[in-house]
Design a protein around this motif. Structure first.
Motif, short mmCIF file in Angstrom:
data_model
loop_
_atom_site.label_atom_id
_atom_site.label_comp_id
_atom_site.label_asym_id
_atom_site.label_seq_id
_atom_site.Cartn_x
_atom_site.Cartn_y
_atom_site.Cartn_z
N ARG A 44 0.87 -1.17 0.00
CA ARG A 44 0.00 0.00 0.00
C ARG A 44 0.91 1.23 0.00
NH1 ARG A 44 -2.09 -3.64 3.82
NH2 ARG A 44 -4.20 -4.38 3.36
N ILE A 45 0.41 2.35 -0.52
CA ILE A 45 1.25 3.54 -0.59
C ILE A 45 1.67 3.99 0.81
CG2 ILE A 45 -0.80 5.03 -0.72
CD1 ILE A 45 2.70 5.72 -2.23
N SER A 46 0.78 3.87 1.79
CA SER A 46 1.12 4.28 3.16
C SER A 46 2.21 3.38 3.73
CB SER A 46 -0.11 4.24 4.06
OG SER A 46 -0.67 2.94 4.09
N GLU A 47 2.15 2.09 3.43
CA GLU A 47 3.16 1.14 3.91
C GLU A 47 4.52 1.44 3.28
OE1 GLU A 47 0.18 -2.72 4.56
OE2 GLU A 47 1.31 -2.48 2.68
N CYS A 48 4.50 1.78 2.01
CA CYS A 48 5.75 2.06 1.30
C CYS A 48 6.42 3.32 1.84
CB CYS A 48 5.45 2.22 -0.19
SG CYS A 48 6.93 2.40 -1.20
N LEU A 49 5.65 4.37 2.02
CA LEU A 49 6.23 5.64 2.47
C LEU A 49 6.68 5.58 3.93
CD1 LEU A 49 3.91 8.27 0.74
CD2 LEU A 49 6.05 7.26 -0.06
N ARG A 50 6.11 4.66 4.71
CA ARG A 50 6.50 4.54 6.12
C ARG A 50 7.72 3.65 6.32
NH1 ARG A 50 0.91 3.66 7.62
NH2 ARG A 50 1.47 1.50 7.98
N LEU A 51 8.26 3.09 5.26
CA LEU A 51 9.43 2.22 5.38
C LEU A 51 10.61 2.97 5.98
CD1 LEU A 51 9.37 0.27 1.98
CD2 LEU A 51 8.83 -0.66 4.24
N ARG A 52 11.33 2.30 6.89
CA ARG A 52 12.57 2.84 7.44
C ARG A 52 13.75 2.12 6.77
NH1 ARG A 52 11.13 6.09 12.38
NH2 ARG A 52 8.92 5.65 12.66
N VAL A 53 14.92 2.65 6.93
CA VAL A 53 16.11 2.06 6.31
C VAL A 53 16.27 0.59 6.72
CG1 VAL A 53 18.65 2.13 6.28
CG2 VAL A 53 17.33 4.25 6.06
N GLU B 268 21.27 2.89 -3.42
CA GLU B 268 21.60 4.28 -3.74
C GLU B 268 20.75 5.24 -2.90
OE1 GLU B 268 21.53 7.34 -7.56
OE2 GLU B 268 21.22 5.19 -7.88
N GLN B 269 19.47 4.91 -2.74
CA GLN B 269 18.57 5.74 -1.95
C GLN B 269 19.01 5.78 -0.48
OE1 GLN B 269 16.33 7.81 -2.74
NE2 GLN B 269 15.37 8.21 -0.76
N ILE B 270 19.44 4.65 0.05
CA ILE B 270 19.90 4.60 1.44
C ILE B 270 21.16 5.45 1.61
CG2 ILE B 270 20.91 3.08 3.20
CD1 ILE B 270 18.91 0.92 2.28
N ASN B 271 22.02 5.47 0.61
CA ASN B 271 23.21 6.33 0.66
C ASN B 271 22.81 7.81 0.71
OD1 ASN B 271 25.09 4.22 0.66
ND2 ASN B 271 25.20 4.15 -1.58
N LYS B 272 21.78 8.16 -0.06
CA LYS B 272 21.29 9.54 -0.05
C LYS B 272 20.69 9.90 1.31
CE LYS B 272 20.19 9.81 -5.00
NZ LYS B 272 19.11 9.94 -6.01
N VAL B 273 19.96 8.95 1.89
CA VAL B 273 19.38 9.17 3.22
C VAL B 273 20.49 9.35 4.25
CG1 VAL B 273 17.96 8.15 5.06
CG2 VAL B 273 17.26 7.91 2.68
N ASP B 274 21.54 8.55 4.12
CA ASP B 274 22.68 8.63 5.05
C ASP B 274 23.33 10.02 4.99
OD1 ASP B 274 24.66 7.92 6.84
OD2 ASP B 274 25.89 6.90 5.35
N THR B 275 23.56 10.51 3.78
CA THR B 275 24.16 11.84 3.59
C THR B 275 23.28 12.93 4.20
OG1 THR B 275 25.21 11.10 1.53
CG2 THR B 275 25.03 13.47 1.88
N LEU B 276 21.98 12.84 3.91
CA LEU B 276 21.03 13.82 4.44
C LEU B 276 20.96 13.76 5.97
CD1 LEU B 276 18.84 15.96 3.81
CD2 LEU B 276 17.19 14.08 3.63
N GLN C 183 19.94 7.00 15.08
CA GLN C 183 20.55 5.96 14.24
C GLN C 183 19.97 6.00 12.82
OE1 GLN C 183 23.14 4.29 15.43
NE2 GLN C 183 22.81 5.36 17.38
N LEU C 184 20.83 5.73 11.86
CA LEU C 184 20.41 5.75 10.45
C LEU C 184 19.28 4.76 10.19
CD1 LEU C 184 20.79 6.52 7.44
CD2 LEU C 184 22.55 4.71 7.32
N ARG C 185 19.33 3.60 10.85
CA ARG C 185 18.35 2.54 10.56
C ARG C 185 16.91 2.97 10.81
NH1 ARG C 185 21.51 0.46 14.62
NH2 ARG C 185 20.68 0.55 16.75
N TRP C 186 16.71 3.99 11.69
CA TRP C 186 15.36 4.44 12.00
C TRP C 186 14.87 5.58 11.10
CZ3 TRP C 186 11.84 1.93 14.59
CH2 TRP C 186 12.23 0.97 15.55
N GLN C 187 15.73 6.04 10.21
CA GLN C 187 15.32 7.14 9.33
C GLN C 187 14.39 6.62 8.24
OE1 GLN C 187 16.27 10.23 10.34
NE2 GLN C 187 17.19 9.03 12.00
N TYR C 188 13.47 7.48 7.82
CA TYR C 188 12.55 7.09 6.74
C TYR C 188 13.32 6.90 5.44
CZ TYR C 188 8.43 8.03 9.58
OH TYR C 188 7.47 7.99 10.55
N LEU C 189 12.92 5.89 4.68
CA LEU C 189 13.58 5.57 3.42
C LEU C 189 13.33 6.65 2.37
CD1 LEU C 189 15.25 3.36 1.98
CD2 LEU C 189 13.08 2.29 1.31
#
Length: 320
Positions: free
Chosen positions: A136-145, A180-188, A216-222
């Motif tokens: 579901r779109i809500s499930e996808c957007l709520r994903l964490r790293v 690649e997206q996780i790397n961008k999240v890490d930088t941000l 922690q990075l793992r808890w950041q939104y994807l």
């Protein structure tokens, strides 16, 4: 108990059960509408027949959809059972809003391919996950790293519909893009930390027990938002995930560019995922589990879509 006190108690009970903020907003709005409908009389002074009258009014006078009436009913059941301590509502004369029997809009494989080719960037990755994993779109957007498990090639869906966790497919196509997206999240995230931000919103128990986890990075939104905003519940300033409107707008434009005349939403990709799995011979119980459906009947709707498509029946005009 004043109206404001009642609503505050409703919010408190909802948050104690870790319901979503959208559920909190919807339930409190229904409580307000119910109280106003009966002239601001406190719900404790109202009867089960008054509840029936309100719900029947929604169905008969307001002509609301079945799902809307069901949401109002769920809100009032929650109010009386969890907030006011009434175990059961007796609604013998409840008139249900009619739910039309509609088949879901489904794309063919060719249409799905044409649609995805008209997308790019973040919108493409998200739509590939919707179609490739059935999220579901809500499930996808709520994903964490941490919800992306590359080793097991699966996605952890936390607190999905009905507050249930499940495992979804991780499409091979998406793996390089996700890394690649996780790397961008890490930088941000590192930039946010340098500015005194970077704390993630955690479940209450975790936030109290492991305070260092917030950074922690793992808890950041994807799929993080471009802006840091204030959480309406806790007041925490954090980087929330992007809005579903971002995806819907780009999907609508892509459908137009691809020349598709169907009404396509994010949920259309989920419907297409389920239908194409069944067409490819996968067991319906497997599809049910991947979609997170509680009832097999919900998943069965996709078998009707397949049967309506003429895959098994030869039209008489084609035999001529």
């Amino acid at each position: 108990m004043a109206k404001s006190e009642l609503l505050e108690k409703v919010r408190r009970e909802i948050r104690r059960r870790n319901y979503s903020f959208k559920t909190e907003q919807a339930y409190t709005q229904w409580v307000v509408r119910f109280v106003k409908f009966h002239g601001t009389v406190h719900p404790l002074k109202l009867t089960d027949q008054d509840v029936e009258q309100f719900l029947n009014h929604l169905a008969n006078e307001q002509n609301v959809a079945a799902g809307t009436q069901n949401q109002a009913l769920a809100a009032l059941v929650f109010l009386y059972k969890e907030v006011l301590g009434k175990e059961e509502l007796t609604l013998h004369h409840l008139e249900r809003a009619k739910k039309p029997k509609r088949l879901p809009v489904v794309l063919s494989s060719a249409e799905a391919s044409a649609l995805l080719k008209k997308l790019d960037g973040l919108a493409l990755l998200i739509c590939e996950l919707l179609y490739g994993s059935g999220l579901r779109i809500s499930e996808c957007l709520r994903l964490r790293v941490q919800d992306i498990d590359f080793d097991m090639e699966q996605i952890w869906v936390r607190s999905g519909k009905g507050q249930k966790d499940r495992v979804a497919l991780l499409p091979q196509t998406c793996i390089p893009k996700l890394k690649e997206q996780i790397n961008k999240v890490d930088t941000l995230h590192k930039k946010d930390l340098s500015k005194g931000h970077g704390r993630a919103l955690l479940p209450k128990a975790l936030a109290r027990k492991y305070q260092d986890e917030q950074i922690q990075l793992r808890w950041q939104y994807l799929f993080p938002s471009k802006r840091i905003s204030k959480d309406p519940r806790s007041g925490l300033k954090h980087r929330y995930h992007i809005s579903d409107r971002f995806v819907q707008r780009r999907l609508k434009r892509a459908a137009k560019k691809a020349g598709l005349n169907k009404k396509i939403t994010c949920h259309t990709l989920r419907h297409s995922f389920a239908t194409h799995l069944l067409q490819n011979g996968y067991d319906i119980r497997t599809v049910q589990e991947l979609l997170g459906h509680k009832n097999l009947k919900t998943t069965m709707i996709y078998t009707h879509v397949i049967n309506k498509g003429g895959n098994y029946i030869k039209s008489p005009v084609d035999i001529l």
